[in-house]
Design a protein around this motif. Structure first.
Motif, PDB file in Angstrom:
ATOM      1  N   GLY A 125       3.573  -3.470  14.272  1.00  0.00           N
ATOM      2  CA  GLY A 125       3.250  -4.889  13.893  1.00  0.00           C
ATOM      3  C   GLY A 125       1.878  -4.779  12.988  1.00  0.00           C
ATOM      4  O   GLY A 125       1.852  -5.357  11.750  1.00  0.00           O
ATOM      5  N   HIS A 126       1.171  -3.884  13.402  1.00  0.00           N
ATOM      6  CA  HIS A 126      -0.090  -3.611  12.523  1.00  0.00           C
ATOM      7  C   HIS A 126       0.237  -3.362  11.024  1.00  0.00           C
ATOM      8  O   HIS A 126      -0.294  -3.404  10.120  1.00  0.00           O
ATOM      9  N   ALA A 127       1.150  -2.106  11.158  1.00  0.00           N
ATOM     10  CA  ALA A 127       1.566  -1.650   9.816  1.00  0.00           C
ATOM     11  C   ALA A 127       2.484  -2.495   8.967  1.00  0.00           C
ATOM     12  O   ALA A 127       2.279  -2.789   7.846  1.00  0.00           O
ATOM     13  N   VAL A 128       3.377  -3.314   9.583  1.00  0.00           N
ATOM     14  CA  VAL A 128       4.024  -4.582   8.880  1.00  0.00           C
ATOM     15  C   VAL A 128       2.900  -5.552   8.364  1.00  0.00           C
ATOM     16  O   VAL A 128       3.197  -6.063   7.237  1.00  0.00           O
ATOM     17  N   LEU A 129       1.960  -5.973   9.185  1.00  0.00           N
ATOM     18  CA  LEU A 129       0.873  -7.010   8.702  1.00  0.00           C
ATOM     19  C   LEU A 129       0.318  -6.307   7.288  1.00  0.00           C
ATOM     20  O   LEU A 129      -0.167  -6.981   6.407  1.00  0.00           O
ATOM     21  N   THR A 130      -0.167  -5.234   7.557  1.00  0.00           N
ATOM     22  CA  THR A 130      -0.603  -4.310   6.478  1.00  0.00           C
ATOM     23  C   THR A 130       0.137  -4.358   5.070  1.00  0.00           C
ATOM     24  O   THR A 130      -0.261  -4.593   3.850  1.00  0.00           O
ATOM     25  N   THR A 131       1.410  -4.341   5.094  1.00  0.00           N
ATOM     26  CA  THR A 131       2.149  -4.003   4.052  1.00  0.00           C
ATOM     27  C   THR A 131       2.330  -5.233   3.289  1.00  0.00           C
ATOM     28  O   THR A 131       2.311  -5.415   2.137  1.00  0.00           O
ATOM     29  N   LEU A 133       0.179  -7.886   3.341  1.00  0.00           N
ATOM     30  CA  LEU A 133      -1.108  -8.250   2.573  1.00  0.00           C
ATOM     31  C   LEU A 133      -1.261  -7.380   1.345  1.00  0.00           C
ATOM     32  O   LEU A 133      -1.541  -7.897   0.429  1.00  0.00           O
ATOM     33  N   ALA A 134      -0.721  -6.051   1.575  1.00  0.00           N
ATOM     34  CA  ALA A 134      -0.772  -5.184   0.313  1.00  0.00           C
ATOM     35  C   ALA A 134       0.088  -5.795  -0.656  1.00  0.00           C
ATOM     36  O   ALA A 134      -0.452  -5.442  -1.962  1.00  0.00           O
ATOM     37  N   LEU A 135       1.321  -6.505  -0.529  1.00  0.00           N
ATOM     38  CA  LEU A 135       2.023  -6.972  -1.349  1.00  0.00           C
ATOM     39  C   LEU A 135       1.431  -8.268  -2.321  1.00  0.00           C
ATOM     40  O   LEU A 135       1.736  -8.407  -3.311  1.00  0.00           O
ATOM     41  N   LEU A 136       0.454  -8.936  -1.472  1.00  0.00           N
ATOM     42  CA  LEU A 136      -0.289  -9.943  -2.102  1.00  0.00           C
ATOM     43  C   LEU A 136      -1.383  -9.325  -2.967  1.00  0.00           C
ATOM     44  O   LEU A 136      -1.835 -10.130  -3.879  1.00  0.00           O
ATOM     45  N   LEU A 137      -2.261  -8.564  -2.434  1.00  0.00           N
ATOM     46  CA  LEU A 137      -3.347  -7.941  -3.268  1.00  0.00           C
ATOM     47  C   LEU A 137      -3.268  -6.933  -4.275  1.00  0.00           C
ATOM     48  O   LEU A 137      -3.803  -7.220  -5.196  1.00  0.00           O
ATOM     49  N   ALA A 138      -2.351  -5.866  -3.836  1.00  0.00           N
ATOM     50  CA  ALA A 138      -2.166  -5.007  -5.000  1.00  0.00           C
ATOM     51  C   ALA A 138      -0.636  -4.503  -4.923  1.00  0.00           C
ATOM     52  O   ALA A 138      -0.171  -3.655  -4.619  1.00  0.00           O
ATOM     53  N   PRO A 139       0.204  -5.508  -5.756  1.00  0.00           N
ATOM     54  CA  PRO A 139       1.381  -5.532  -5.676  1.00  0.00           C
ATOM     55  C   PRO A 139       2.091  -4.343  -6.346  1.00  0.00           C
ATOM     56  O   PRO A 139       2.509  -4.599  -7.443  1.00  0.00           O
ATOM     57  N   THR A 140       2.247  -3.177  -5.553  1.00  0.00           N
ATOM     58  CA  THR A 140       2.935  -2.124  -6.178  1.00  0.00           C
ATOM     59  C   THR A 140       3.735  -1.490  -5.203  1.00  0.00           C
ATOM     60  O   THR A 140       3.209  -1.642  -4.009  1.00  0.00           O
ATOM     61  N   TRP A 141       4.967  -1.111  -5.340  1.00  0.00           N
ATOM     62  CA  TRP A 141       5.845  -0.313  -4.138  1.00  0.00           C
ATOM     63  C   TRP A 141       5.215   0.786  -3.506  1.00  0.00           C
ATOM     64  O   TRP A 141       5.119   1.047  -2.292  1.00  0.00           O
ATOM     65  N   GLN A 142       4.445   1.546  -4.384  1.00  0.00           N
ATOM     66  CA  GLN A 142       4.025   2.569  -3.933  1.00  0.00           C
ATOM     67  C   GLN A 142       2.445   2.391  -3.103  1.00  0.00           C
ATOM     68  O   GLN A 142       2.244   2.800  -2.081  1.00  0.00           O
ATOM     69  N   GLY A 143       1.891   1.165  -3.761  1.00  0.00           N
ATOM     70  CA  GLY A 143       0.845   0.724  -2.893  1.00  0.00           C
ATOM     71  C   GLY A 143       1.296   0.362  -1.145  1.00  0.00           C
ATOM     72  O   GLY A 143       0.545   0.267  -0.469  1.00  0.00           O
ATOM     73  N   ALA A 144       2.357  -0.404  -1.471  1.00  0.00           N
ATOM     74  CA  ALA A 144       2.751  -0.904  -0.260  1.00  0.00           C
ATOM     75  C   ALA A 144       3.152   0.074   1.013  1.00  0.00           C
ATOM     76  O   ALA A 144       3.068  -0.153   2.164  1.00  0.00           O
ATOM     77  N   LEU A 145       3.585   1.330   0.396  1.00  0.00           N
ATOM     78  CA  LEU A 145       4.000   2.308   1.055  1.00  0.00           C
ATOM     79  C   LEU A 145       2.724   2.962   1.765  1.00  0.00           C
ATOM     80  O   LEU A 145       2.860   3.306   3.119  1.00  0.00           O
ATOM     81  N   VAL A 146       1.698   3.137   0.986  1.00  0.00           N
ATOM     82  CA  VAL A 146       0.599   3.809   1.397  1.00  0.00           C
ATOM     83  C   VAL A 146      -0.039   2.806   2.303  1.00  0.00           C
ATOM     84  O   VAL A 146      -0.651   3.159   3.449  1.00  0.00           O
ATOM     85  N   ALA A 147      -0.115   1.620   2.233  1.00  0.00           N
ATOM     86  CA  ALA A 147      -0.848   0.439   2.881  1.00  0.00           C
ATOM     87  C   ALA A 147       0.080   0.502   4.473  1.00  0.00           C
ATOM     88  O   ALA A 147      -0.592   0.405   5.421  1.00  0.00           O
ATOM     89  N   PHE A 148       1.467   0.763   4.418  1.00  0.00           N
ATOM     90  CA  PHE A 148       2.322   0.803   5.879  1.00  0.00           C
ATOM     91  C   PHE A 148       1.542   1.913   6.542  1.00  0.00           C
ATOM     92  O   PHE A 148       1.261   1.757   7.631  1.00  0.00           O
ATOM     93  N   VAL A 149       1.579   3.275   5.810  1.00  0.00           N
ATOM     94  CA  VAL A 149       1.181   4.321   6.586  1.00  0.00           C
ATOM     95  C   VAL A 149      -0.502   4.258   7.141  1.00  0.00           C
ATOM     96  O   VAL A 149      -0.744   4.363   8.020  1.00  0.00           O
ATOM     97  N   LEU A 150      -1.190   3.800   6.211  1.00  0.00           N
ATOM     98  CA  LEU A 150      -2.408   3.679   6.850  1.00  0.00           C
ATOM     99  C   LEU A 150      -2.761   2.555   7.861  1.00  0.00           C
ATOM    100  O   LEU A 150      -3.418   2.530   8.640  1.00  0.00           O
TER     101      LEU A 150
END
Length: 474
Positions: A125-131, A133-150
């Motif tokens: 759930g924390h990974a999904v939450l992060t993903t 928010l990443a799509l709203l703040l820094a919308p790139t697919w690569q960024g969303a993937l990195v945000a999910f892992v972090l």
């Protein structure tokens, strides 16, 4: 003796409710109003309450019979399932449908509640939450993937429950995430690295704390508001220190701390998909009750839509004002529904979505790590105050529409009963009982101590005399 014991139990119950509402990140003025209403429901209209973020004082009784209970509030925080259970208990207590002793037992049960979801689901759930928010703040697919892992990494690390580690954990989380992003950024199109860092650190950002601080200051709660404001700024400073320490270790240039344009344009529905992921992540990570998911999603959509409209009409720096103004009446309306959701349960995700804390972290990082000065940090503070102002105005509008305009409280101090001046009718009026006072007027007895000692009112009049009304000021 029995009455004193009942008062002691009621004071303990009220202390527990106040500590629980503090753990739910509620404002001190709302906590005080709630405790006064609960106490009145139990037949105690002589209760006074002082609430601070870390100290709670409750007095029952007046004069020599008054008793005070004090409690140092712990730095605890409730999950969404605990918040929901707490506010169900508060609604029951408002109607005095539970004894104080049973209420204390129920509070202890709420504090010991186990999460609805296991650690794997909460981490996911924390990974999904992060993903989201990443799509709203820094919308790139690569960024969303990195945000999910972090986000998954931070979610696992947050499972460790230690008061000592909780103090330094935000710095460690910011340092670890910043190191990973700065190392990956040259090789992958992650978009803006600084804004991408906000996503995994979202649950550490003091957006709700800073907004609540400004609301409390506006409501006249100076001690609570100022202390929360300092605490929130210290949290931001710790996160910024972790990011700058990582940048120093990796050897990034000062330009890396400046927010950049990702350059990638996503279709409009990606933002809505990000809001949906953010709602799902909050539901899983904080073990929210299933019936509240729809309400949280509704409030998030209203807040985000208001922010987008505000950004188009007014500007990005105060777009949060429109978002907060739009979502606040919805939050308060949902809280009044029979099958709705407590206000704090829907407010907190909306605060994180409006990201006043995110803007503050970006501004503070730029102010310290670059030569751009503190202009960006000042813009972040304007953003925080605009969101708080939106909450205040939205709350006022809702109360006017739903409850009607409230009278302004009068300043009033109670006089001890032994010193209360009493009205005495003239002699001829006492010969004709039942004569309206408007006909015989009256004079004030006891204007001096000698006059008070000289005579006393008749027994029948003394029985009708009443002490001065309780102070209505809050």
């Amino acid at each position: 003796m029995a009455e004193a014991s009942e008062q002691a139990l009621l004071r303990r119950f009220l202390l527990g409710l106040a500590e629980g509402m503090n753990a739910a990140a509620d404002s001190t003025d709302k906590i005080r109003d709630t405790l006064v209403k609960v106490s009145s429901a139990y037949g105690r209209d002589d209760t006074d309450v002082v609430v601070l973020p870390t100290v709670i004082l409750i007095e029952t009784g007046s004069g020599e019979g008054g008793r005070v209970a004090i409690r140092s509030s712990l730095n605890a925080s409730f999950r969404f399932d605990q918040i929901a259970a707490l506010y169900r208990l508060i609604e029951v207590a408002r109607r005095a449908e539970i004894t104080p002793l049973d209420g204390i037992t129920r509070l202890n049960e709420i504090g010991a509640m186990k999460p609805t979801h296991g650690w794997v689901v909460r981490t996911f759930g924390h990974a999904v939450l992060t993903t989201g928010l990443a799509l709203l703040l820094a919308p790139t697919w690569q960024g969303a993937l990195v945000a999910f892992v972090l986000g998954a990494f931070i979610g696992v690390a947050k499972l460790v429950r230690s008061p000592t580690l909780q103090i330094v954990f935000p710095v460690f989380a910011a340092f670890a995430c910043a190191t990973a992003v700065f190392l990956i950024a040259p090789y992958f199109a992650v978009g803006d690295p600084i804004r991408l860092l906000i996503a995994p650190l979202a649950t550490f950002l003091p957006g709700g704390v800073l907004t609540t601080a400004v609301v409390e200051l506006a409501a006249g709660q100076m001690l609570a508001g100022a202390s929360r404001l300092v605490f929130g700024l210290v949290q931001l400073s710790l996160l910024a220190f972790g990011i700058l320490a990582a940048g120093t270790l990796v050897g990034v240039a000062s330009s890396s701390y400046v927010a950049l344009d990702s350059g990638e344009v996503f279709p409009w529905w990606v933002a809505l998909f990000g809001v949906l992921l953010f709602a799902i992540g909050n539901y899983l990570h904080f073990s929210a009750p299933p019936r509240t998911f729809g309400w949280v999603l509704l409030v998030l959509l209203v807040a985000y839509s208001g922010q987008v409209v505000g950004g188009a009409l007014i500007g990005a720096s105060v777009s949060g004002f429109i978002g907060a103004l739009a979502m606040t009446p919805v939050v308060l309306w949902v809280a009044t529904l029979r099958h709705g959701a407590p206000s704090q349960l829907t407010f907190l995700p909306a605060f994180w979505l409006l990201v006043p804390g995110a803007a503050g972290l970006v501004g503070l990082t730029e102010a310290i790590g670059t030569t751009r000065g503190y202009a960006d940090f000042a813009d972040a503070l304007v953003s925080i105050m605009s969101i708080a102002l939106g909450v205040l105005i939205g709350t006022a509008l809702y109360r006017v529409v739903h409850q009607g305009a409230e009278e302004i409280a009068d300043f009033h101090i109670d006089v001890p009963a032994a010193l209360v001046e009493e009205e005495t009718p003239p002699f001829w009026a006492r010969l004709l009982p039942g004569t309206p006072r408007s006909f015989w007027g009256g004079r004030r007895r006891g204007s001096t101590p000698a006059e008070r000692a000289d005579a006393s009112p008749p027994p029948q009049l003394a029985e009708k005399s009443a002490p001065s009304s309780q102070a209505t000021g809050s």
